[in-house]
Design a protein around this motif. Sequence first.
Motif: not given
Length: 218
Positions: A102-103, A139-140, A174-177, A132-133
Motif C-alpha cells: 500500500g505504499e 496506487g504509487v 507526470l501526465g498522471a499527476g 511505470a504502469d
Amino acid sequence: MIVDLSHPIATGMPVYPGDPEVATAPATSIATDGFAVTALELGTHSGTHVDAPSHSIEGGAAIDEIDPARLIGRARILRVSAGDDEMIGVAALEDQLRAWDGERIALVHTGWDAHWGTVRMLQHPAVSVELADALLALGVDVLGVDTLSPDLSDTASGDARDEPASLPVHERWLGAGGLIIENLRGLGDMPGEACELIALPLRLAGLDGSPVRAVARC
C-alpha cells in the motif's frame, strides 16, 4: 536511523546534459561585511531533485502547487540489478511487486549512484513504461530513482539536440499527476525494504521542479 539520500550541491557538480551548470561564489564575507552570503546559480533539476508535472506536461502543476505532504510518507525500495542502458521491466521485480503493502512512494535502487560524476552516470538503466504502469496501478504516485532519470538519458548536449528528448516515463508518470525524484543516493544503506521518506522541495513559484534534501527515516 536517518539516511541522507541527497547529493551535495557544489560548484561544478554533475548535471543532466544541457542543464545549467552549478556555481557558487561569495557575495559578502564576514571579514568585509560582517556576515557571509553566497550567490548560488543552478537549474531547477540540479542534484537530488523532484520533477513537477509541468516539467514535461504542458499546463501541468508547478512545484509550488504540489502539496508537500505528498513527499512525506512510507516508501518501499525496489532493489534491482541492471546494466548499462538496460530497461527495467515488471519481470525483474515481480516478487517485490507482489509483496506491495500500500505504499504511495516507490524508490528504485539500482546502485547507479556509485557512478555519479563518471562517464557511466549517463549510461544508467531505465524504468520501462510497463513498470511505470504497474506501479501506478498499485496506487504509487511518487517514483524515486538513483539515476539521472527514470528514462534513458540523452547524451547529446543541449546545443546538439536536433529534436526533443524522448521521455516516455516522464510523460506517463507526470501526465498522471505523479511526481518523480531523481539522483537519489544511498538507497543501499537503508536497512529493510521500507522506510519513511521526506523529500521537500523549495517553494519556487510557477517552476517545474526543485532540489530537495531527501532523507529516509528507518
